[in-house]
Design a protein around this motif. Structure first.
Motif, short mmCIF file in Angstrom:
data_model
loop_
_atom_site.label_atom_id
_atom_site.label_comp_id
_atom_site.label_asym_id
_atom_site.label_seq_id
_atom_site.Cartn_x
_atom_site.Cartn_y
_atom_site.Cartn_z
N ILE A 193 -33.32 -35.79 55.21
CA ILE A 193 -32.68 -34.78 54.37
C ILE A 193 -31.84 -33.88 55.25
O ILE A 193 -32.26 -33.50 56.36
N ASP A 194 -30.66 -33.53 54.79
CA ASP A 194 -29.79 -32.63 55.53
C ASP A 194 -30.47 -31.27 55.69
O ASP A 194 -31.04 -30.72 54.75
N GLY A 195 -30.42 -30.73 56.92
CA GLY A 195 -31.10 -29.48 57.21
C GLY A 195 -30.58 -28.32 56.38
O GLY A 195 -31.36 -27.47 55.92
N LEU A 212 -29.26 -28.48 53.41
CA LEU A 212 -29.74 -28.67 52.04
C LEU A 212 -31.20 -28.25 51.92
O LEU A 212 -31.59 -27.57 50.96
N LEU A 213 -32.02 -28.63 52.91
CA LEU A 213 -33.43 -28.27 52.89
C LEU A 213 -33.61 -26.76 52.93
O LEU A 213 -34.41 -26.19 52.19
N LEU A 214 -32.82 -26.11 53.78
CA LEU A 214 -32.92 -24.66 53.91
C LEU A 214 -32.50 -23.96 52.62
O LEU A 214 -33.18 -23.02 52.16
N ASN A 215 -31.42 -24.42 52.01
CA ASN A 215 -30.90 -23.76 50.82
C ASN A 215 -31.74 -24.02 49.57
O ASN A 215 -31.74 -23.20 48.64
N LEU A 216 -32.45 -25.13 49.53
CA LEU A 216 -33.24 -25.47 48.35
C LEU A 216 -34.67 -24.95 48.42
O LEU A 216 -35.27 -24.64 47.39
N VAL A 217 -35.23 -24.88 49.61
CA VAL A 217 -36.65 -24.55 49.75
C VAL A 217 -36.86 -23.08 50.07
O VAL A 217 -37.78 -22.44 49.53
N LEU A 218 -36.03 -22.52 50.95
CA LEU A 218 -36.27 -21.17 51.43
C LEU A 218 -36.16 -20.09 50.34
O LEU A 218 -37.05 -19.23 50.25
N VAL A 244 -41.13 -23.95 57.82
CA VAL A 244 -39.95 -24.52 57.18
C VAL A 244 -38.65 -24.04 57.81
O VAL A 244 -37.71 -24.83 57.97
N VAL A 245 -38.56 -22.77 58.20
CA VAL A 245 -37.30 -22.26 58.75
C VAL A 245 -37.00 -22.92 60.08
O VAL A 245 -35.86 -23.32 60.36
N THR A 246 -38.01 -23.04 60.93
CA THR A 246 -37.82 -23.70 62.23
C THR A 246 -37.37 -25.14 62.05
O THR A 246 -36.44 -25.62 62.72
N LEU A 247 -38.02 -25.84 61.14
CA LEU A 247 -37.67 -27.25 60.91
C LEU A 247 -36.26 -27.39 60.35
O LEU A 247 -35.45 -28.19 60.84
N ALA A 248 -35.95 -26.62 59.31
CA ALA A 248 -34.66 -26.78 58.63
C ALA A 248 -33.49 -26.37 59.52
O ALA A 248 -32.45 -27.04 59.55
N THR A 249 -33.64 -25.27 60.27
CA THR A 249 -32.54 -24.85 61.14
C THR A 249 -32.34 -25.82 62.30
O THR A 249 -31.21 -26.01 62.77
N ALA A 250 -33.42 -26.44 62.77
CA ALA A 250 -33.27 -27.44 63.84
C ALA A 250 -32.48 -28.65 63.34
O ALA A 250 -31.61 -29.17 64.04
N LEU A 251 -32.79 -29.10 62.13
CA LEU A 251 -32.06 -30.23 61.56
C LEU A 251 -30.61 -29.86 61.31
O LEU A 251 -29.70 -30.69 61.48
N ALA A 252 -30.38 -28.61 60.89
CA ALA A 252 -28.99 -28.16 60.68
C ALA A 252 -28.25 -28.08 62.01
O ALA A 252 -27.06 -28.42 62.10
N ALA A 253 -28.94 -27.63 63.08
CA ALA A 253 -28.31 -27.53 64.39
C ALA A 253 -27.93 -28.90 64.94
O ALA A 253 -26.93 -29.04 65.66
#
Length: 576
Positions: free
Chosen positions: A48-50, A52-58, A391-400
């Motif tokens: 999953i795109d980081g 997208l994960l951040l914007n949908l879950v956070l 979740v924030v650590t995971l999603a921002t790492a995938l986005a980075a």
């Protein structure tokens, strides 16, 4: 892909349900099971795109958490929350960045600081779940919950700054400070606007389903608009949630009863999926590394994990001692002011202080501004060890990893380190935190004693206010119906909140004398409930009643009104 996500979601919810049934920490069990399942050949690989994960879950998770946080408690604990949510995140980002740059120079300093910003903010979902299960005192839970609401904003703002530098932008320290302040200001303003609008809708629309739907959409709207305006979407959602949650007791009870299970279900669904995704992704991330990179990046991951674990207690204790020292100095200055007579002069000039004595104001300062004095070394030990990432650590790492300016090796390193830190803190701290809490003997016994006293005081004030309310209504009934039906009124008064069952029979007697209708008695019951709710809000706003206790009492009153409406609906159906 859709089917794979569905299977992961269903499996995660099943594991979480088992954990809740057995009384185990659901995030930890979901992560462990997903990590073990990821090595099975038939388990699907989910990507999953980081962003997208951040914007949908956070947004929904933050909004739900903010709804439950006591605004009064948040305000009182703001010094600790600010230290943990802003200062500690900044220091952790710098410490991790310097260590990462030293071990892996190819990251470059901006890339290393970007990694520090990614792994800096703890996720309080696991800590809060463990704390509620083991009965942590409310003062600790307030600090942990409040920290989780603002540290994400600090982290994401730092992420934005360092990502811009990596992309080639030239930014000074003052540019970064300005971006942070602008993000805070814009985020809070957008959140308050959304909160005010949503609260007005909740006050004016009686359809709980429609209001619940607006509530589900609002966090996404506040987050997206704040981010579009270069503000903090996190703070926008938090500000909206705190405002709506604080004013929730003023809305219709059906709205509160509708949204509570709605958000509990949404939290279970989203949290289960995120922690399952964390476990499932770890082996795939390792497999993406080349043979020569694995050892060096795993060394970096272990070093960063150690820095993250050590930084928190190294900061918490000195910061708490310094804050306590400053609080004591502030009280000493206050006492000297009173002794010298300067206080009396200031009180005469102040509209706010002139109605209070020096001792009353001193007690208020201790209660409202000296929250740091309430935390013992045992409390700080729990806070120091409750630093699980999520979740924030995971999603921002995938986005980075998707940043075009990052080379392959640094992007892989950032993702691997983020996964190691997230899984490592979840397992290491999450599994040992219950033992630490039990070993220190920290429990909410003091809260229980304080709550019992507060509830007793509220009941006394409710009886006093209710007696005045019923005395006023008795005069109105005597003027309207005469003496004949005051026996019904007096029976209701004795039962306080129950509608007299015999009124239906009395209502069926047809004579020339006017009699009170069922609607009159129902209105009397609702008025009695409204008086009691008003007492709760007054005591909450005055700081005499903890917000969590108020919500428990409010829930009981909501159940009373629901029973009243149910009896009324049943009666109407019987007539039909």
């Amino acid at each position: 892909m859709d089917a794979e996500i569905f299977y992961v979601l269903v499996g995660a919810v099943i594991v979480a349900a088992i954990a809740r049934w057995r009384g185990w920490p659901a995030p930890l069990l979901v992560t462990v099971v997903a990590l073990a399942a990821s090595f099975l050949p038939f388990v699907p690989e989910v990507e999953i795109d980081g962003h997208l994960l951040l914007n949908l879950v956070l947004p929904p998770l933050l909004y739900s958490a903010a709804l439950d946080v006591s605004f009064v408690g948040f305000k009182r604990s703001l010094p600790q929350i600010r230290r943990l949510g802003i200062t500690l995140v900044l220091l952790t980002s710098v410490a991790v960045g310097l260590v990462a740059w030293w071990i892996l120079p190819s990251l470059t300093l901006p890339g290393a600081l970007l990694l520090g910003a990614i792994v800096a903010p703890p996720d309080a979902v696991s800590a809060a779940a463990i704390g509620r299960k083991l009965g942590l005192p409310r003062r600790i839970m307030t600090v942990l919950s409040g920290e989780s609401l603002i540290n994400d904003a600090t982290s994401l703002t730092l992420y934005r700054v360092f990502a811009a530098i990596i992309a080639g932008a030239t930014l000074t320290v003052w540019d970064g400070v300005w971006q942070f302040l602008a993000a805070v200001g814009v985020g809070v303003i957008v959140g308050l606007v959304f909160g005010i609008v949503l609260h007005q809708l909740r006050m004016r629309i009686s359809d709980a389903v429609v209001i619940g739907t607006f509530g589900l959409l609002a966090p996404f709207g506040a987050y997206a608009i704040a981010e579009h305006l270069l503000g903090s979407g996190v703070l926008a959602v938090v500000a909206m949630g705190l405002y709506v949650g604080y004013n929730s007791p003023r809305t219709d009870y059906t709205t509160r009863q509708q949204e509570t299970p709605l958000w509990l279900s949404a939290d279970l669904l989203l949290e289960s999926f995120v922690f399952a995704y964390i476990g499932l992704q770890f082996p795939r991330v390792l497999s993406d590394l080349g043979g020569e990179e694995v050892g060096r990046i795993l060394l970096l991951s272990g070093a960063v994990l150690l820095v993250v674990l050590v930084m928190r207690p190294l900061y918490v204790y000195p910061a708490n001692l310094w804050a306590n020292r400053q609080d004591r100095r502030r009280l000493e200055r206050w006492d000297r002011s009173v002794a010298s007579g300067a206080f009396d002069e200031r009180r005469r000039e102040s509209k706010r202080w002139k109605h209070y004595s020096a001792e009353e104001l001193r007690s208020q300062i201790v209660r409202d501004r000296m929250a740091g004095l309430q935390l013992t070394w045992k409390d700080n030990a729990v806070i120091s060890w409750a630093g699980m990432r999520g979740v924030v650590t995971l999603a921002t790492a995938l986005a980075a990893a998707d940043l075009a300016a990052l080379d392959t090796e640094p992007s892989h390193a950032i993702v691997v380190v983020a996964f190691v830190v997230t899984v490592g803190t979840l397992l290491l701290q999450g599994l040992t935190l219950p033992m630490l809490i039990r070993g220190l003997g920290i429990a909410s016994d003091v809260d229980d004693e304080d709550d019992a006293k507060a509830i007793a005081d509220i009941k006394a004030k409710s009886r006093e206010a209710g007696t005045a309310f019923l005395a006023e209504k008795r005069v109105e009934w005597e003027a309207k119906y005469g003496e004949v039906d005051l026996s019904v009124f007096d029976a209701f008064t004795r039962r306080m909140t129950r509608v007299e069952r015999d009124t239906d029979e009395a209502q069926q007697v047809e004579d020339a004398v006017a009699r009170p209708s069922y609607d009159d008695l129902a209105a009397l019951s609702r008025g009695w409930l409204q008086v009691r709710r008003g007492i709760l809000l007054e005591e909450r706003d005055a700081g005499n009643l903890d917000e969590e206790v108020m919500r428990e009492l409010m829930t009981a009153m909501d159940a009373e009104e629901l029973a009243l409406d149910t009896r009324g609906a049943t009666r109407q159906q019987g007539r039909a």
